[in-house]
Scaffold this active site. Sequence first.
Site, PDB file in Angstrom:
ATOM      1  N   ARG A 276      26.408   4.996  30.161  1.00 18.78           N
ATOM      2  CA  ARG A 276      25.751   6.293  29.973  1.00 18.78           C
ATOM      3  C   ARG A 276      25.444   7.005  31.299  1.00 18.78           C
ATOM      4  O   ARG A 276      25.705   8.194  31.446  1.00 18.78           O
ATOM      5  CB  ARG A 276      24.448   6.071  29.198  1.00 18.78           C
ATOM      6  CG  ARG A 276      23.750   7.347  28.778  1.00 18.78           C
ATOM      7  CD  ARG A 276      22.346   7.022  28.243  1.00 18.78           C
ATOM      8  NE  ARG A 276      22.374   6.015  27.200  1.00 18.78           N
ATOM      9  CZ  ARG A 276      22.524   6.268  25.892  1.00 18.78           C
ATOM     10  NH1 ARG A 276      22.647   7.497  25.475  1.00 18.78           N
ATOM     11  NH2 ARG A 276      22.541   5.272  25.014  1.00 18.78           N
ATOM     12  N   CYS A 342      29.118  17.808   4.891  1.00 17.73           N
ATOM     13  CA  CYS A 342      28.252  17.803   3.712  1.00 17.73           C
ATOM     14  C   CYS A 342      27.250  16.656   3.749  1.00 17.73           C
ATOM     15  O   CYS A 342      27.353  15.685   2.999  1.00 17.73           O
ATOM     16  CB  CYS A 342      29.121  17.737   2.456  1.00 17.73           C
ATOM     17  SG  CYS A 342      30.256  19.124   2.396  1.00 17.73           S
TER      18      CYS A 342
HETATM   19  C1  LIG Z   1      26.708  -0.653  25.905  1.00 16.16           C
HETATM   20  C2  LIG Z   1      26.748  -1.700  26.924  1.00 16.16           C
HETATM   21  C3  LIG Z   1      26.666  -1.365  28.284  1.00 16.16           C
HETATM   22  C4  LIG Z   1      26.451   0.043  28.773  1.00 16.16           C
HETATM   23  O1  LIG Z   1      25.179   0.514  28.472  1.00 16.16           O
HETATM   24  P1  LIG Z   1      24.722   1.948  29.029  1.00 16.16           P
HETATM   25  O2  LIG Z   1      23.378   2.146  28.444  1.00 16.16           O
HETATM   26  O3  LIG Z   1      25.713   2.935  28.521  1.00 16.16           O
HETATM   27  O4  LIG Z   1      24.707   1.860  30.509  1.00 16.16           O
HETATM   28  C5  LIG Z   1      26.771  -2.387  29.211  1.00 16.16           C
HETATM   29  N1  LIG Z   1      26.950  -3.672  28.824  1.00 16.16           N
HETATM   30  C6  LIG Z   1      27.021  -4.032  27.525  1.00 16.16           C
HETATM   31  C7  LIG Z   1      27.215  -5.451  27.180  1.00 16.16           C
HETATM   32  C8  LIG Z   1      26.922  -3.067  26.534  1.00 16.16           C
HETATM   33  O5  LIG Z   1      26.984  -3.435  25.256  1.00 16.16           O
END
Ligand SMILES: *Cc1c(COP(=O)(O)O)cnc(C)c1O
Length: 418
Positions: A276, A342
């Site tokens: 993210r 919907c």
């Molecule tokens: C989703 C996930 C991430 C990334 O998380 P962010 O919040 O997008 O930084 C990293 N490691 C694992 C194992 C994840 O499931």
Amino acid sequence: MNHFHRKESTLHCEGIALDTLADQHGTPLYVYSRAAIEGAYTGYERALAQHDHLICYAVKANSNLSVLGVLARLGAGFDIVSIGELQRVLAAGGDPAKIVFSGVCKTPDDMLKALRAGIHCFNIESEAELDMLSRVASDNGWVAPISLRVNPDVDAGTHPYIATGLKDNKFGIELDSAFDLYKKAAGLPGVEPIGIDCHIGSQILDIEPFSEAACHLAALVDQLRAAGIELQHIDMGGGLGVQYESEAVPPIADYIEALTRPLGAHNLTLILEPGRSIVANAGVLLTRVEYLKPSAHKNFALVDAAMNDLLRPALYGAWQDIVPVTASGAEVACWDIVGPVCETGDFLGKSRDLPLTAGDILAVKGAGAYGFVMASNYNSRPRPAEILVDGDSAHMARAREPLDRLWLGESPLPGAQL
Ligand SMILES: *Cc1c(COP(=O)(O)O)cnc(C)c1O
């Protein structure tokens, strides 16, 4: 630096006006800034300069080949959760030796494919998975590098659907069982423990849970070392939050400090898996206002993007800023921004004070992470196109899905009267 900015009141991505992109490519349309992705990645690189490290971008946040390509060229590693993501990374030019493979339910076939590709490490989440990987690897004459994903039972204070580090969550191995499982792993023929891993959740805005988790893992590393199991890396996962509204985001240097302080004199490579925080604010979703439906009770703006294009508001009640791309001159009123699907849950934003007229282009901000990747064909809607902007040029990162691809592989009933 913000790569989405206004020039003569029109919202631009880098050097390109977003209304022009909407006209050329239609809406809904995802637009990403290459400079924003690079800026976020190099922010991590800089903060980690004093430590031996590997940044493994979490592919699930945005897996477009162009996005992966931008990061691969910067030398990034990748955190994958499926073979589909492995193939994407390889197609984008990523280095398999910098891939870590997460996920609670890797099948023997997944394991074999990842072994063949020569990935850096498997993050193992259960004893059953450990046994299976050892068998799959040794049957094929390999030794698989592994870390155990430990569940440190810390409260990340995030949305329950994206909290992963609590005892109640399906993820990882209980802290109390991890030591014994490492000892078992050390004796198995097909695996070699090289690291330790955790990931406590996503959109985390408080540094405390990160340092708490790092302390738990560091203590376990000590215990393992005393027992003769020497690890090379510690993987603290992803999860650093971003600003969608007015959230205070911890400075990346503080976050890194919180993770590295508990590691003390350990000479471990620090692996991170940010998703993210690399891409969320590097992307917007453009949508066109089709109709205005004001009433005495509530005003609805009906737009051409829906929950199938951007699920976060419907799934998590997530708030993302929605802004007009150009000034419309209309009066500001309070609108619910809703799509054509919907479902009453089909909204992009509620109670937004905006000056709207039919035909306006709106930008939903913070849409670079968990946006297109969660898009579906619900209501038989083709998924949006994706554009990667690089300075003054726009690269078609993914064409809009043609309608007839929606029923590719389906068969009409034989003999049906069509
Ligand atoms: C989703 C996930 C991430 C990334 O998380 P962010 O919040 O997008 O930084 C990293 N490691 C694992 C194992 C994840 O499931």
